[in-house]
Scaffold this active site. Structure first.
Site, short mmCIF file in Angstrom:
data_model
loop_
_atom_site.label_atom_id
_atom_site.label_comp_id
_atom_site.label_asym_id
_atom_site.label_seq_id
_atom_site.Cartn_x
_atom_site.Cartn_y
_atom_site.Cartn_z
CG ASP A 52 -47.74 24.48 -15.40
OD1 ASP A 52 -46.82 23.77 -14.95
OD2 ASP A 52 -48.15 25.51 -14.83
N GLY A 53 -48.06 21.25 -15.23
CA GLY A 53 -48.72 20.36 -14.27
C GLY A 53 -48.16 18.95 -14.21
CG ASN A 54 -45.59 17.48 -17.26
OD1 ASN A 54 -46.75 17.44 -17.63
ND2 ASN A 54 -44.58 17.70 -18.08
CB SER B 171 -44.62 31.05 -18.05
OG SER B 171 -45.38 30.93 -16.89
NE ARG C 190 -49.32 28.11 -17.13
CZ ARG C 190 -48.20 28.70 -16.81
NH1 ARG C 190 -47.90 29.86 -17.33
NH2 ARG C 190 -47.36 28.16 -15.96
CG ASN D 19 -38.19 24.86 -17.72
OD1 ASN D 19 -38.79 24.61 -18.76
ND2 ASN D 19 -38.83 25.27 -16.61
C1 FPP Z 1 -44.23 21.81 -16.79
O1 FPP Z 1 -44.68 21.00 -15.72
C2 FPP Z 1 -43.62 21.02 -17.83
C3 FPP Z 1 -42.34 21.12 -18.27
C4 FPP Z 1 -41.38 22.06 -17.70
C5 FPP Z 1 -41.78 20.24 -19.30
C6 FPP Z 1 -42.68 19.83 -20.42
C7 FPP Z 1 -42.03 18.69 -21.09
C8 FPP Z 1 -42.64 17.58 -21.52
C9 FPP Z 1 -44.09 17.35 -21.55
C10 FPP Z 1 -41.74 16.49 -21.98
C11 FPP Z 1 -41.60 16.17 -23.39
C12 FPP Z 1 -41.82 17.28 -24.36
C13 FPP Z 1 -42.00 17.07 -25.68
C14 FPP Z 1 -42.26 18.21 -26.59
C15 FPP Z 1 -41.96 15.72 -26.24
P1 FPP Z 1 -44.11 21.27 -14.26
O2 FPP Z 1 -42.96 20.38 -14.07
O3 FPP Z 1 -43.82 22.73 -14.11
O4 FPP Z 1 -45.33 20.86 -13.38
P2 FPP Z 1 -45.72 21.42 -11.95
O5 FPP Z 1 -46.02 22.89 -12.12
O6 FPP Z 1 -46.93 20.63 -11.58
O7 FPP Z 1 -44.54 21.17 -11.05
#
Ligand code: FPP
Length: 241
Positions: free
Chosen positions: A26-28, A196, A188, A74
């Site tokens: 989480d956190g991208n 989640s 997490r 998602n």
């Molecule tokens: C949550 O961060 C992350 C995701 C929904 C996607 C995770 C996917 C990857 C890391 C991409 C590639 C995966 C693999 C296995 C190669 P968020 O978007 O909810 O972050 P936020 O809460 O800060 O908005």
């Protein structure tokens, strides 16, 4: 960076490593925002963390890793983000296959088929199948995954006559993680205290580690910190231990 994590390695008790670790990445999005970039830039950076964690998993001879890549919820994100995430996952797998084979990693996609374009699913499964002669660490990519749906789909597979004799041990064989041990540890990132809908059945006795670090900043050093924390826990499985 690499040196930092190597310094901490001897502190780990090799005999007390988890067999299976599940990771909620989480956190991208927040990471991208901090860098004034679009959300997909954060997801792309997150895929580099996946590589780091897999590499360390192999170095430590972990048996199973499960990454929560895309949940059944998602799909509710903006269309462009969904499209970008699907493309990123496929491109990442394509790009990593030879490295996965070099590391003897067996990769599989787990999750529901419902609501996914069949040719997309077929494409990522075909990529994963290129690792199916490997005998090392097993990596599950949870894609279109939801813990509640997993349980419901398992129930639908049961013969009505099997229900009266059903046990936890029999039921687990109907889950997408069949033949795998439950996760001992769930990590997490980004500070949220929630499961989640991740591995709901399997997480019954998992230790949960939450870090404020955002997923794209999660590296081998952070993984070792999680493992050190795990090793400091007293796991009692409901007994007095
Ligand atoms: C949550 O961060 C992350 C995701 C929904 C996607 C995770 C996917 C990857 C890391 C991409 C590639 C995966 C693999 C296995 C190669 P968020 O978007 O909810 O972050 P936020 O809460 O800060 O908005």
């Amino acid at each position: 960076m690499a040196k930092d994590y190597k310094k901490l390695l001897p502190e780990l008790d090799q005999s007390k490593l988890p067999r299976h670790i599940g990771i909620i990445m989480d956190g991208n999005g927040r990471w991208a925002k901090r860098h004034n970039r679009p959300r997909l830039y954060g997801h792309r950076a997150g895929s580099k963390s996946v590589r780091q964690v897999m590499e360390l998993g192999v170095e430590l001879k972990l048996e199973y890793l499960t990454f929560y890549a895309f949940s059944t919820e998602n799909w509710n994100r903006p269309k462009d983000e969904v499209r970008g995430l699907l493309k990123l996952l496929k491109d990442h797998l394509k790009q990593e296959i030879s490295e996965l084979n070099r590391q003897n990693i067996y990769l599989q996609i787990i999750g529901s088929e419902t609501g996914v374009k069949p040719d997309y699913l077929q494409a990522i499964r075909a990529l994963a199948a290129k690792t199916h002669e490997n005998t090392g660490m097993i990596v599950n990519i949870a894609f279109n995954y939801g813990g509640r749906l997993e349980i419901i789909e398992a129930i639908k597979k049961l013969e009505p006559s099997a229900i009266s004799e059903l046990t936890s041990e029999k039921f687990r064989q109907y889950l997408w993680t069949k033949d795998q041990p439950d996760p001992d540890l769930i990590i997490r990132t980004s500070g949220e205290h929630r499961l989640s809908n991740f591995l709901l059945w399997q997480a019954a006795y998992a230790e949960i580690y939450i870090t404020d670090v955002l997923w794209p900043d999660f590296d081998k050093l952070e993984m070792i910190k999680a493992l050190r924390d795990y090793q400091s826990r007293n796991r009692r499985f409901g007994g007095l231990g």
